[in-house]
Design an enzyme around this catalytic site. Structure first.
Site, PDB file in Angstrom:
ATOM      1  N   HIS A 101       0.835  -1.218   0.000  1.00 37.90           N
ATOM      2  CA  HIS A 101       0.000   0.000   0.000  1.00 37.90           C
ATOM      3  C   HIS A 101       0.865   1.261   0.000  1.00 37.90           C
ATOM      4  O   HIS A 101       0.534   2.257   0.649  1.00 37.90           O
ATOM      5  CB  HIS A 101      -0.935   0.035   1.212  1.00 37.90           C
ATOM      6  CG  HIS A 101      -1.963  -1.060   1.220  1.00 37.90           C
ATOM      7  ND1 HIS A 101      -3.219  -0.910   0.713  1.00 37.90           N
ATOM      8  CD2 HIS A 101      -1.903  -2.338   1.682  1.00 37.90           C
ATOM      9  CE1 HIS A 101      -3.898  -2.042   0.870  1.00 37.90           C
ATOM     10  NE2 HIS A 101      -3.121  -2.926   1.447  1.00 37.90           N
ATOM     11  N   ASN A 174     -10.252  -2.671   2.798  1.00 36.22           N
ATOM     12  CA  ASN A 174     -10.035  -2.674   1.347  1.00 36.22           C
ATOM     13  C   ASN A 174     -11.348  -2.393   0.631  1.00 36.22           C
ATOM     14  O   ASN A 174     -12.413  -2.375   1.251  1.00 36.22           O
ATOM     15  CB  ASN A 174      -9.509  -4.038   0.887  1.00 36.22           C
ATOM     16  CG  ASN A 174      -8.020  -4.213   1.175  1.00 36.22           C
ATOM     17  OD1 ASN A 174      -7.287  -3.244   1.342  1.00 36.22           O
ATOM     18  ND2 ASN A 174      -7.582  -5.448   1.225  1.00 36.22           N
ATOM     19  N   TYR A 388       0.974  -4.253  12.179  1.00 36.18           N
ATOM     20  CA  TYR A 388       0.874  -2.823  11.831  1.00 36.18           C
ATOM     21  C   TYR A 388       1.690  -1.945  12.776  1.00 36.18           C
ATOM     22  O   TYR A 388       2.442  -1.076  12.348  1.00 36.18           O
ATOM     23  CB  TYR A 388      -0.598  -2.378  11.788  1.00 36.18           C
ATOM     24  CG  TYR A 388      -1.296  -2.921  10.569  1.00 36.18           C
ATOM     25  CD1 TYR A 388      -1.633  -4.263  10.502  1.00 36.18           C
ATOM     26  CD2 TYR A 388      -1.566  -2.125   9.480  1.00 36.18           C
ATOM     27  CE1 TYR A 388      -2.242  -4.790   9.375  1.00 36.18           C
ATOM     28  CE2 TYR A 388      -2.181  -2.641   8.352  1.00 36.18           C
ATOM     29  CZ  TYR A 388      -2.511  -3.971   8.310  1.00 36.18           C
ATOM     30  OH  TYR A 388      -3.104  -4.487   7.193  1.00 36.18           O
TER      31      TYR A 388
END
Ligand code: HDD
Length: 734
Positions: A101, A174, A388
C-alpha cells in the site's frame, strides 16, 4: 483528592465539548494539528535556517566560497553551515515506503452517526447520535511503489482513522470484502509473490506475472479473492466510487457485556463504478495520478465524497449456523443471510495540507479500537494486530504516535517515555506507576462509577477459552471454492465477460506453462464456462478435456454484483465532461451548456486546438470580450480522463471533422461506452468519426431524446449516470 486519571477524564469530557464546538472547518482534528501548521506560502515570514536564523539572498543562492581579487572562484568552504544544513536535510528526506500500500491519497472529513447501535455496542462513537467524529482516510493500491500509477489492476486500500473522544479507532480495510489468505503467517509469501520478482524487479504494480499466479493457485484459499480482484472492482473509476470493507471479523460488546461479531461496510453515495480495462491501461501512462487528482478535484469543487457506513452483526448464539466459518476472512457474509444495517455517514470534505506529513506519515493499526469494539479470533486479524504497530516503528520510529496526523484528539497520558524523536514534554517527577503521587491505580478505572471513566476505559470481554495448543485449522476453513462460484453466478453478463478478459490478460502474461495450466484447472473448479473460455484464450489446459471440472452449485446473491450498488437516481455530480471546440463554435450554446453542467455539479472543461482564447462564429481575434479560454488543448488531454463528451454546434465542426485527435477522441469515447452529446452540425462529426451512417443510441429512452431533440447519445447512459448530460444539452440548445 481527585486522582490524576480522574483529572484526565475531566479534561477528556471538556475536550469532548471543545470537539463538538470547534469552528475550524468543523473538524476538530484540524484544530488539533493547527499549532503544527505553518503557511509555506507566507510572504511576511523571512526564510530561516532550521535553528531560526535568517538566510540572506546570497546564502540562498550560493555556497560560501573563496573568491580571489580577480573574481575567480576558489574552493567552497565546509564552514557554510547554512548550505550544509540544506544538503543534509535533503539527503535524508526519504523514509521507507510502506511495504505494501505504498501509493496512496488521503483526505480529512467526518463520520456522522445517524442511528444508535447501542443494542450491540457501547462504543460511544456508534451510540451517541449527537456526535460528529473527525476522520482521516487514506486510499491506496497494494502492489505498486510510491511512484506507481493509480489505475493499475489491484485491490484498493480503504483505511479510516476515527479520532473519537475515547481514542483513535482505525478500520484498515479494502474495496474488496475478502482476502487472499486465512492466516497472517502467509502474508509475507503472498506479498513476495505479488511484488516484482526478485531477480530483475519486474513487473511494477502488476499481478500479471508467474510468481503471483504460481503462489495463488498453489494456495487454493485465494480462489474467492482472485475472482474479486479480476472483476471490475479491481479497476475502480474513482476512490469515491468504490465500496469499503473492514474485511476481518471484529466484535462488539454492549454495556451489559453482551458480545456479537461484526463486519464493517462503506457504500459510496455515487454508486460503484469502474473503468474499462483499455481506459485503465491508457491512464497509467496518460495520467498516473488520475485517482489522486480525482479526489482532490471533487473536494475542491465542493463535491465531498460520501459513503453510508454499515454493520453486519452475528450474535454469539448464531456463530455456528453458517456453512462457512464466520472468522474466515476469505468468506463474505452474504447479505441475504446477514443484512447490512446502515447507521452512519462518512464524508470527506477537506484535502490535506501537505502530502508527506499527513498522507505519508499517517499510520494505521488494526489493533487500535475503542471501548465497545474488540477482536474476534479471526487468525488473519490477530496477526495483523501484531504487524501494523511493528511496521510503523521501522517506517516512522517508535514515537510515530506523536506525529500530528496520528495523535488522538482526546487527552492521553501514560508512562511511555523517551525513544528517538520524542517531542512531547511530560512534566513531573515520576515516569513509572505505581508512584507516590498518583493514588488511584489507572487499572481500577474500569471499575469506577464515573460514567466518563467507564466509557473511556478499555475493558476486555471475559471470553472463555479452552483448547489444545496446536497448528490446526477449523474444518470450515478448508472449503475454498463455493463462494468463488457464488460470486461468478451473481455477476451480470458484462461483468462475467470482464472477468474472463481479466483472467485472460493476466495469464497471457505468465509464460510458465505450469502456472497458466494450473490456473485454468483451478478455474474449472469454479465454473466450466469461465474456465473453458479463459483456457481457450490463453492456450491453457481445458479442465473439461482433463475431466477436472467439477459440478458446481447455482446459488446467487443479489448483493455481490456492483450493479446492485447504484444510487437510486443517477447523478452527473463531479463527473468530468469534455466540451470540444475550435474557432467558429456557437458561443451561446457553449456558454449555456457549460453553465448548465456546472450548475448540475459536473466539471465541464473546454478543450480546443490551443490553450488560449478560442473564437466563436463571427468573432474577431483580439476583439474585446471575444473568445472563450480553453482549459486544455487537444493534445494534452485524452478522452480517458473524462466521463462524457459534448460537441457543440457551429461552423467549427468543419475543423473538428478534419482533426485526427478529435476523431480519435470520439472513437475512443464510443469504444469506452461513454455518453456523447452532439448538437446540430456536430452530429455529422460523430457520424464521420464513427464511420456510421446512423448513430446508434443506447436504449429506447435515449432514442426518443434523439427524435425530439436532435441530440445524439451513445453509450450506456443509465449505467454511467450521465443521462443529465443529454437533458442539459437540450436545455442549453433551447
Ligand atoms: Fe495490511 C498496510 C489492508 C492484511 C500487514 N493493509 C495496509 C493498508 C491497508 C491494508 C489498507 C494501508 C494502510 C495505510 O493507508 O497506511 N491488510 C489490509 C487488509 C487485509 C490486510 C484489508 C486483510 C484483511 N496486512 C494484512 C496482513 C498483514 C498486513 C495479514 C501482516 C500480517 N498491511 C500490513 C503492513 C502495512 C499494511 C505491512 C504496510 C504499511 C502499514 O501496514 O502501515 O503492516
Amino acid at each position: 483528592m481527585a486522582s490524576i486519571m480522574e483529572k484526565v477524564h475531566d479534561k477528556m469530557a471538556q475536550a469532548g465539548d471543545a470537539i463538538q464546538d470547534s469552528a475550524t472547518f468543523g473538524n476538530p482534528k484540524v484544530a488539533n494539528i493547527k499549532s503544527d501548521i505553518v503557511d509555506g506560502n507566507s510572504q511576511s515570514q523571512k526564510m530561516t535556517t532550521d535553528f531560526g536564523v535568517g538566510i540572506s539572498e546570497a546564502a540562498a543562492n550560493s555556497w560560501l566560497r573563496v573568491v580571489d581579487e580577480a573574481g575567480r572562484q576558489g574552493p567552497m568552504l565546509l564552514e557554510d553551515s547554512i548550505s550544509r544544513e540544506k544538503i543534509h536535510r535533503f539527503d535524508h528526506e526519504r523514509i521507507p515506503e510502506r511495504v505494501v500500500h505504498a501509493r496512496g491519497a488521503g483526505a480529512f472529513g467526518y463520520f456522522k452517526l445517524k442511528e444508535s447501535a447501542a443494542d450491540v455496542t457501547c462504543a460511544a462513537v456508534l451510540t451517541d447520535t449527537s456526535r460528529t467524529t473527525p476522520v482521516f482516510v487514506r486510499f491506496s493500491t497494494v502492489l505498486g511503489s510510491r511512484g506507481s500509477a493509480d489505475t493499475v489492476r489491484d485491490v484498493r486500500g480503504f483505511a479510516v482513522k476515527f479520532y473519537t473522544q475515547e481514542g483513535n479507532w482505525d478500520i484498515v480495510g479494502n474495496d474488496i470484502p475478502v482476502f487472499f489468505i486465512q492466516d497472517a503467517v502467509k502474508f509475507p509469501d503472498l506479498i513476495h509473490a505479488a511484488k516484482p520478482e526478485p531477480d530483475n524487479e519486474v513487473p511494477q504494480a502488476q499481478s500479471a506475472h508467474n510468481n503471483f499466479w504460481d503462489f495463488n493457485i498453489l494456495h487454493s484459499e485465494a480462489t474467492h479473492m482472485l475472482m474479486w480482484a479480476m472483476s471490475d472492482r479491481g479497476i475502480p473509476r474513482s476512490y469515491r466510487m468504490m465500496q469499503g470493507f473492514g474485511v476481518n471479523t471484529f466484535t462488539f460488546t454492549t454495556a451489559e457485556g453482551q458480545r456479537s461479531f461484526v463486519k464493517f461496510h462503506f457504500k459510496p453515495e455515487l454508486g460503484v463504478h469502474s473503468l474499462v480495462w483499455d481506459e485503465a491501461l491508457k491512464l497509467c501512462g496518460q495520467d498516473p495520478d488520475f485517482h489522486r487528482k480525482d479526489l482532490e478535484e471533487a473536494i475542491k469543487n465542493g463535491a465531498p465524497a460520501k459513503w453510508d457506513f454499515g454493520i453486519q452483526i452475528i450474535t454469539e448464539a448464531q456463530q455456528d449456523e453458517f456453512e462457512f466459518d464466520i472468522l474466515d476472512a476469505t468468506k463474505v457474509w452474504p447479505e441475504e443471510l446477514v443484512p447490512v444495517r446502515y447507521i452512519g455517514e462518512l464524508v470527506l470534505d477537506r484535502c490535506v495540507d501537505e502530502y508527506f506529513s499527513q498522507t505519508e506519515q499517517v499510520a494505521f493499526c488494526t489493533s487500535h479500537v475503542v471501548p465497545g469494539i474488540g477482536f474476534s479470533d479471526d487468525p488473519l486479524l490477530q496477526g495483523r494486530n501484531f504487524s501494523y504497530f511493528d511496521t510503523q516503528i521501522s517506517r516512522l520510529g517508535i514515537n510515530w504516535q506523536e506525529l500530528p496526523i496520528n495523535r488522538p484528539v482526546c487527552p492521553y497520558l501514560n508512562m511511555n517515555r523517551d525513544g528517538a524523536m520524542r517531542h512531547r514534554i511530560t512534566k513531573g517527577k515520576v515516569n513509572y506507576w505505581p508512584n507516590r503521587f498518583q493514588g488511584t491505580p489507572p487499572v481500577l478505572q474500569s471499575q469506577a462509577s464515573d460514567a466518563v471513566a467507564a466509557a473511556t476505559t478499555y475493558k476486555e470481554h471475559a471470553q472463555p477459552v479452552i483448547g489444545i495448543k496446536q497448528r490446526l485449522q477449523a474444518p470450515k476453513f478448508k472449503e475454498h471454492i463455493n463462494q468463488a462460484t457464488l460470486f461468478w453466478n451473481s455477476m451480470s453478463p458484462i461483468e462475467k465477460l470482464h472477468i474472463i478478459k481479466a483472467f485472460s490478460f493476466e495469464l497471457s502474461h505468465c509464460d510458465d506453462e505450469t502456472v497458466f495450466n494450473n490456473a485454468c484447472l483451478r478455474l474449472g473448479q469454479i465454473h466450466t464456462e469461465l474456465a473453458e473460455e479463459v483456457a481457450s484464450r490463453v492456450g491453457g489446459t481445458s479442465p473439461k478435456e482433463k475431466r477436472e471440472s467439477r459440478k458446481v452449485h447455482s446459488k446467487k446473491s443479489e448483493r455481490l454484483s456492483q450493479m446492485a450498488f447504484q444510487p437510486a437516481t443517477p447523478t452527473i455530480k463531479s463527473r468530468r465532461v469534455a466540451i470540444l471546440i475550435a474557432d467558429g463554435y456557437d458561443k451561446f450554446f457553449v456558454t449555456a451548456a457549460k453553465a448548465a453542467l456546472t450548475a448540475a455539479g459536473a466539471v465541464p472543461l473546454i478543450i480546443g486546438p490551443r490553450r488560449n482564447y478560442i473564437y466563436a462564429n463571427g468573432e474577431e481575434r483580439g476583439q474585446e470580450g471575444a473568445g472563450i479560454w480553453a482549459d486544455h488543448h487537444f493534445e494534452d488531454q485524452r478522452s480517458t480522463m473524462f466521463d462524457g463528451l459534448l460537441l457543440p454546434p457551429g461552423a467549427h465542426t468543419v475543423t473538428l471533422t478534419s482533426n485526427g485527435r478529435v476523431v480519435h477522441w470520439i472513437r475512443e469515447s464510443f469504444g469506452h461506452l461513454k455518453p456523447i452529446g452532439a448538437v446540430g452540425a456536430a452530429v455529422d462529426v460523430v457520424k464521420h468519426a464513427l464511420q456510421l451512417p446512423v448513430v446508434h443510441t443506447a436504449d429506447a429512452a435515449s432514442e426518443s431524446v434523439v427524435d425530439s431533440y436532435g441530440v445524439v447519445t451513445v453509450g450506456n447512459l443509465e449505467a454511467s449516470g450521465l443521462t443529465e448530460l443529454v437533458k442539459i444539452t437540450k436545455e442549453a440548445d433551447d
